[in-house]
Design an enzyme around this catalytic site. Sequence first.
Site: not given
Ligand code: G3H
Ligand code: 13P
Ligand code: ZN
Length: 332
Positions: A94, A190, A280
């Site tokens: 991701d 996000h 989230s």
């Molecule tokens: O888009 C971001 C995802 O929610 C991952 O979040 O970079 O805190 O693991 P993180």
């Molecule tokens: P949320 O923060 O809305 O859960 O989005 C997650 C996301 O886009 C991970 O790449």
């Molecule tokens: Zn994302």
Amino acid sequence: MVSYKELGLVNTREMFAKAIKGGYAIPAFNFNNMEQLQAIIKASAETKSPVILQVSKGARNYANQTLLRYMAQGAVEYAKELGWEKPQIVLHLDHGDSFELCKSCVDFGFSSVMIDASHLPYEENIALTKKVVDYAHQYDVTVEAELGVLAGVEDEVSSAVSHYTKPEEVVDFATRTGCDSLAISIGTSHGAYKFTPEQCTRDPKTGKLVPPPLAFDVLDAIMEKLPGFPIVLHGSSSVPQEYVDMINQYGGKLPDAVGIPEEQLRKASESAVCKINIDSDSRLAFTAAVRKVFAEKPGEFDPRKYCGPARDLMEELYKHKIINVLGSNGKA
Ligand code: G3H
Ligand code: 13P
Ligand code: ZN
């Protein structure tokens, strides 16, 4: 070099083609720990839903990339143990932010990677995305790219405002990069604070914030330019009020947290949007359950006694998303 095929994983190509035809979306759930992974796999196996396990750069730093890879490999076996004969599980990077990170994931058994160069100037986004595609496709690993900027935090990259994807750019971008799917910006964001109270209206009955609607006109224009092309929505947690209330009731402080209404995600799932990212909501479920145990049983100190309820609540959440929002149940 480990091929994801040896690990029992699949890439996104067929999955997305079926999802677009069938008018549903594949859940892409982030995981950082065992309980999240168990909950995701149980929910997917029980509902027979294809699933994308997402690992962010932050998750790799938190949990260790080797451990996460073996966890995903173990997840395939666990799914079979749960009676899912042919698990359809993708291991996806991701928000990859460099060629080196994407290459390392391809070499390490990921079946799909995202190169997120959306914050770069257009031509640089194309050049970096194409470089990742050229490498990944040699190993039949699928690549997600992003065009347009979401408001909020994307790993280290943050933006106060979103810049919707420009429909007039998508054909050129997809053609020149060869990417397999495209993450677009149509108003999602996000985190648990997707909109400021100023951007929302208030429901006069409940006093709760009502977020502005997604830009479905932009999505329609993109689909018209790129018929049948897989579209991805990031930032698609709905921030369930029940979890926010639970967190606040048991000593937390999440004022005015607001997400994307599920009806809008349901509508998006029926279109060319075939991957919906949710992180989230699972964080909120986990935190709500843990806070409840801590508040009600202050003498508890066995992590299984609070991580267990957290896992159960996340499983319930994932099933709900699969069945009632994305419609991917029974598709694997
Ligand atoms: O888009 C971001 C995802 O929610 C991952 O979040 O970079 O805190 O693991 P993180
Ligand atoms: P949320 O923060 O809305 O859960 O989005 C997650 C996301 O886009 C991970 O790449
Ligand atoms: Zn994302």
